[in-house]
Design a protein around this motif. Structure first.
Motif, PDB file in Angstrom:
ATOM      1  N   ASN A   1       4.417  14.828  10.160  1.00  0.00           N
ATOM      2  CA  ASN A   1       3.524  15.451   9.179  1.00  0.00           C
ATOM      3  C   ASN A   1       3.605  14.797   7.798  1.00  0.00           C
ATOM      4  O   ASN A   1       3.338  15.450   6.784  1.00  0.00           O
ATOM      5  N   ARG A   2       3.972  13.540   7.796  1.00  0.00           N
ATOM      6  CA  ARG A   2       4.026  12.809   6.518  1.00  0.00           C
ATOM      7  C   ARG A   2       3.198  11.534   6.647  1.00  0.00           C
ATOM      8  O   ARG A   2       2.910  11.051   7.732  1.00  0.00           O
ATOM      9  N   GLY A   3       2.848  10.988   5.495  1.00  0.00           N
ATOM     10  CA  GLY A   3       2.180   9.690   5.497  1.00  0.00           C
ATOM     11  C   GLY A   3       3.166   8.572   5.756  1.00  0.00           C
ATOM     12  O   GLY A   3       4.355   8.803   5.970  1.00  0.00           O
ATOM     13  N   LEU A   4       2.693   7.353   5.730  1.00  0.00           N
ATOM     14  CA  LEU A   4       3.546   6.188   5.957  1.00  0.00           C
ATOM     15  C   LEU A   4       4.306   5.840   4.683  1.00  0.00           C
ATOM     16  O   LEU A   4       3.745   5.858   3.588  1.00  0.00           O
ATOM     17  N   GLN A   5       5.581   5.529   4.862  1.00  0.00           N
ATOM     18  CA  GLN A   5       6.410   5.100   3.728  1.00  0.00           C
ATOM     19  C   GLN A   5       6.769   3.630   3.906  1.00  0.00           C
ATOM     20  O   GLN A   5       7.204   3.209   4.972  1.00  0.00           O
ATOM     21  N   PHE A   6       6.623   2.869   2.848  1.00  0.00           N
ATOM     22  CA  PHE A   6       6.942   1.442   2.857  1.00  0.00           C
ATOM     23  C   PHE A   6       8.449   1.242   2.995  1.00  0.00           C
ATOM     24  O   PHE A   6       9.234   1.891   2.308  1.00  0.00           O
TER      25      PHE A   6
ATOM     26  N   LEU B   1      -4.585  -4.604   6.201  1.00  0.00           N
ATOM     27  CA  LEU B   1      -3.443  -4.547   7.102  1.00  0.00           C
ATOM     28  C   LEU B   1      -3.891  -4.200   8.509  1.00  0.00           C
ATOM     29  O   LEU B   1      -4.730  -3.314   8.696  1.00  0.00           O
TER      30      LEU B   1
ATOM     31  N   TYR C   1       6.631  -0.061   7.996  1.00  0.00           N
ATOM     32  CA  TYR C   1       6.461   1.274   7.443  1.00  0.00           C
ATOM     33  C   TYR C   1       7.123   2.279   8.378  1.00  0.00           C
ATOM     34  O   TYR C   1       7.201   2.063   9.591  1.00  0.00           O
TER      35      TYR C   1
ATOM     36  N   PHE D   1       0.817   5.320   0.771  1.00  0.00           N
ATOM     37  CA  PHE D   1       0.043   6.246   1.573  1.00  0.00           C
ATOM     38  C   PHE D   1       0.222   7.693   1.116  1.00  0.00           C
ATOM     39  O   PHE D   1       1.306   8.101   0.687  1.00  0.00           O
ATOM     40  N   GLY D   2      -0.851   8.456   1.262  1.00  0.00           N
ATOM     41  CA  GLY D   2      -0.783   9.887   1.074  1.00  0.00           C
ATOM     42  C   GLY D   2      -0.275  10.572   2.331  1.00  0.00           C
ATOM     43  O   GLY D   2      -0.042   9.906   3.353  1.00  0.00           O
ATOM     44  N   PRO D   3      -0.117  11.905   2.301  1.00  0.00           N
ATOM     45  CA  PRO D   3       0.429  12.632   3.448  1.00  0.00           C
ATOM     46  C   PRO D   3      -0.535  12.765   4.608  1.00  0.00           C
ATOM     47  O   PRO D   3      -0.122  13.093   5.716  1.00  0.00           O
TER      48      PRO D   3
ATOM     49  N   GLN E   1       0.838  -1.193   0.000  1.00  0.00           N
ATOM     50  CA  GLN E   1       0.000   0.000   0.000  1.00  0.00           C
ATOM     51  C   GLN E   1       0.879   1.251   0.000  1.00  0.00           C
ATOM     52  O   GLN E   1       1.910   1.300   0.671  1.00  0.00           O
TER      53      GLN E   1
END
Lengths: 112, 116
Positions: B41-46, B104, B36, A103-105, A101
């Motif tokens: 202030n960011r989304g999740l990164q794989f 998930l 992850y 993800f966006g911010p 998946q």
């Protein structure tokens, strides 16, 4: 390749007001997810779309939350009316293969 | 019940030292496991995933994770930590539900602080 886009990034509303969040997934990704991340917790899945159909909304508080994914691309998540406990980051994610998946911010919502 | 546990709220390590962020899981069948990272202030990164094969999985930014079936663990490791590794790390497990779809389940997260 463009990533998952979300807007707005931040939103402050008073309780009992309504709010909507928008998500544009990665092009070609059939699966779209909305998560709620409360401070100090991991993301919790609210709703999952496969194209424009809902495959899992078991954790969505349906009395106040709604989501749609018209045309199987963009999606909106709405809260009406908002409660204090809805303060959280709302994350949108998309997936091509249903495994990995992206993800966006996120949108940080504060309900006062 | 299917779940993921990250027993440490925070891990502190000095720059240049090895780091380990722990994760254990409970899931029926063969697990698909993920790590992850989330910066402020960011989304999740794989970072990486385990599906099958070699128990040692290599991922982004020099991270690796070791799958241990007998201990139901999937600990994240890095031989030499950097200050820039300081972030929130989430372990996740894929669960399947009726209709053949997946979702998930995330752990609560571990904050990694790398000190100069």
């Amino acid at each position: 390749e463009a990533g998952v886009a979300q807007s707005p990034r931040y939103k402050i509303i008073e309780k009992r007001q309504s709010v909507a969040f928008w998500c544009n997934p990665i092009s070609g990704h059939a699966t779209l997810y909305w998560y709620q991340q409360i401070l100090g917790q991991g993301p919790k899945l609210l709703i999952q779309f496969q194209n424009n159909g809902v495959v899992d909304d078991s954790q969505l508080p349906k009395d106040r939350f709604s989501a749609e994914r018209l045309k199987g691309v963009d999606s909106t998540l709405k809260i009406q009316p908002a409660k204090l406990e809805d303060s959280a980051v709302y994350l949108c994610a998309s997936s091509l293969d249903g495994i990995e998946q992206y993800f966006g911010p996120g949108t940080r919502l504060t309900v006062t | 019940a299917q779940s993921v546990a990250q027993p440490e709220d925070q891990v502190n390590v000095a720059e240049g030292n090895p780091l380990t962020v722990k994760c254990t899981y409970s899931v029926s069948g063969n697990p698909y496991l993920f790590w992850y990272v989330q910066y402020p202030n960011r989304g999740l990164q794989f970072l990486l995933k385990y599906i099958t094969g070699d128990n040692l999985v290599k991922g982004s930014y020099g991270f690796e994770a070791e799958f241990n079936k007998s201990q139901t663990s999937f600990h994240l490791k890095k031989p030499s930590a950097l200050v820039s590794d300081s972030a929130l790390y989430f372990c996740a497990v894929r669960v399947r539900f009726s209709g053949g779809y997946n979702k998930l389940i995330f752990g609560a997260g571990t904050r990694l602080a790398v000190h100069p």
